[in-house]
Design an enzyme around this catalytic site. Structure first.
Site, short mmCIF file in Angstrom:
data_model
loop_
_atom_site.label_atom_id
_atom_site.label_comp_id
_atom_site.label_asym_id
_atom_site.label_seq_id
_atom_site.Cartn_x
_atom_site.Cartn_y
_atom_site.Cartn_z
N GLU A 127 -11.85 2.13 5.54
CA GLU A 127 -10.65 2.54 5.74
C GLU A 127 -11.13 3.83 6.71
O GLU A 127 -10.51 4.33 6.16
CB GLU A 127 -9.37 1.97 5.89
CG GLU A 127 -8.89 1.90 6.59
CD GLU A 127 -7.12 1.96 6.42
OE1 GLU A 127 -6.50 0.71 6.55
OE2 GLU A 127 -6.67 2.50 5.10
N GLU A 132 0.88 -0.97 -0.18
CA GLU A 132 0.17 0.21 -0.08
C GLU A 132 0.70 1.40 0.16
O GLU A 132 0.97 1.30 0.69
CB GLU A 132 -0.79 0.29 1.31
CG GLU A 132 -1.79 1.19 0.95
CD GLU A 132 -2.78 1.01 2.20
OE1 GLU A 132 -2.57 0.99 3.92
OE2 GLU A 132 -3.82 1.54 2.37
C1 LER Z 1 -2.74 1.63 6.13
O1 LER Z 1 -4.05 0.58 5.14
C2 LER Z 1 -3.51 2.86 5.66
O2 LER Z 1 -4.10 2.93 4.96
C3 LER Z 1 -2.23 4.16 6.93
O3 LER Z 1 -3.35 4.89 6.48
C4 LER Z 1 -2.09 3.49 8.38
O4 LER Z 1 -3.51 3.18 9.14
MN MN Z 2 -5.34 2.45 3.71
#
Ligand code: LER
Ligand code: MN
Length: 278
Positions: free
Chosen positions: A246, A152
């Protein structure tokens, strides 16, 4: 495309998950709201009974497309770029245990904050070498278990390497494993990518997972990110996997989780069936 919510199976210091702990009750609530799956943040899979987890998910009719590993850094300070080789090895071993559990759940494994802070290594060059070694060791381990990994890109205020979709695509080329792809995150992209849509197009078929939150890290619909446009581009590149929410549990977990699905479900439904011919 399907909808998931990122949750933590235990209490956490991460402020960006809508629910943490009380897994049984959380899964029942999310299934009732209409989510298709959950992304599970798990600090240490050795503390988890995989069979029980599989049964609990099945009872609620939820998939678990992703295991998130950020707590290994956030709570335990394990990282792939720590100057101490024992910590680096412990980080790799921790991720291998996530990969084993992912094999059981038919999930992917997220590699985000586990890269640590490269500025703490003796040099950036050394840190990148450690990082690539760790990614490849995990990728190889995952390959033999039929598990895919995602890296990511994370914005510059929370990480010090691999910020944008372009950084991610370049990194994948260096790693050289087909079972490693990208997770893009609308919040980070809003900060780092000149165009969210172009970043998605650049990732193309290497995009395995997509995190959604709005510009303020609240649920989609609470800020200024255009999710209609994002969904159109995801469709155009043939993305059929998850949009995984998220975001902060604000104003409270229930309202945030409901608000996400209420904002995104109509956008996903629109245009998913061909327009009637006149
Ligand atoms: C995790 O997926 C993320 O996006 C980071 O900002 C850590 O929280
Ligand atoms: Mn994230």
């Amino acid at each position: 495309m399907k909808l998931a919510l990122a949750i933590s199976i235990h209490p956490t210091s991460n402020p960006d998950v809508a629910f943490a702990g009380d897994l049984e009750a959380t899964l029942a609530r999310l299934a009732g709201m209409g989510y298709d799956g959950v992304e599970l943040a798990i600090r240490d899979p050795r503390q988890v009974n995989g069979d029980e987890l599989v049964a609990l998910l099945r009872r609620n009719g939820l998939a678990a497309p992703m295991l998130a590993t950020g707590q290994a850094w956030g709570e335990d300070r394990l990282s792939f770029t720590d100057a101490d080789p024992i910590i680096r090895q412990a980080a790799v071993e921790r991720i291998k245990s996530h990969i084993e559990l992912a094999g059981q759940l038919d999930a992917m494994v997220m590699l985000g904050l586990i890269r640590g802070l490269l500025a703490r290594a003796p040099s950036r060059e050394q840190a990148m070498k450690w990082l690539l070694d760790a990614y490849r060791e995990c990728a190889d381990f995952a390959l033999h278990r039929g598990v895919r990994l995602v890296i990511e890109p994370i914005n510059r205020f929370q990480a010090d390497a691999i910020f944008s979709a372009r950084d991610g695509v370049e990194l994948l080329a260096q790693i050289g494993y087909e079972n490693v792809g990208l997770a893009l995150d609308s919040f980070h992209m809003n900060i780092e990518d000149a165009s969210i849509e172009d970043g998605i197009r650049l990732a193309g078929d290497r995009l395995f997972h997509f995190h959604v939150s709005d510009s303020n890290r609240w649920r989609p619909g609470a800020g200024h990110i255009d999710f209609r446009s994002i969904i159109a581009v995801l469709r155009a590149i043939g993305y059929t996997a998850y949009l995984s929410g998220e975001f902060k549990p604000l104003p409270d977990s229930e309202t945030a989780a409901r608000g996400c699905i209420e904002h995104l479900r109509p956008l996903l439904n629109q245009g998913s069936t061909p327009a009637p011919t006149p």
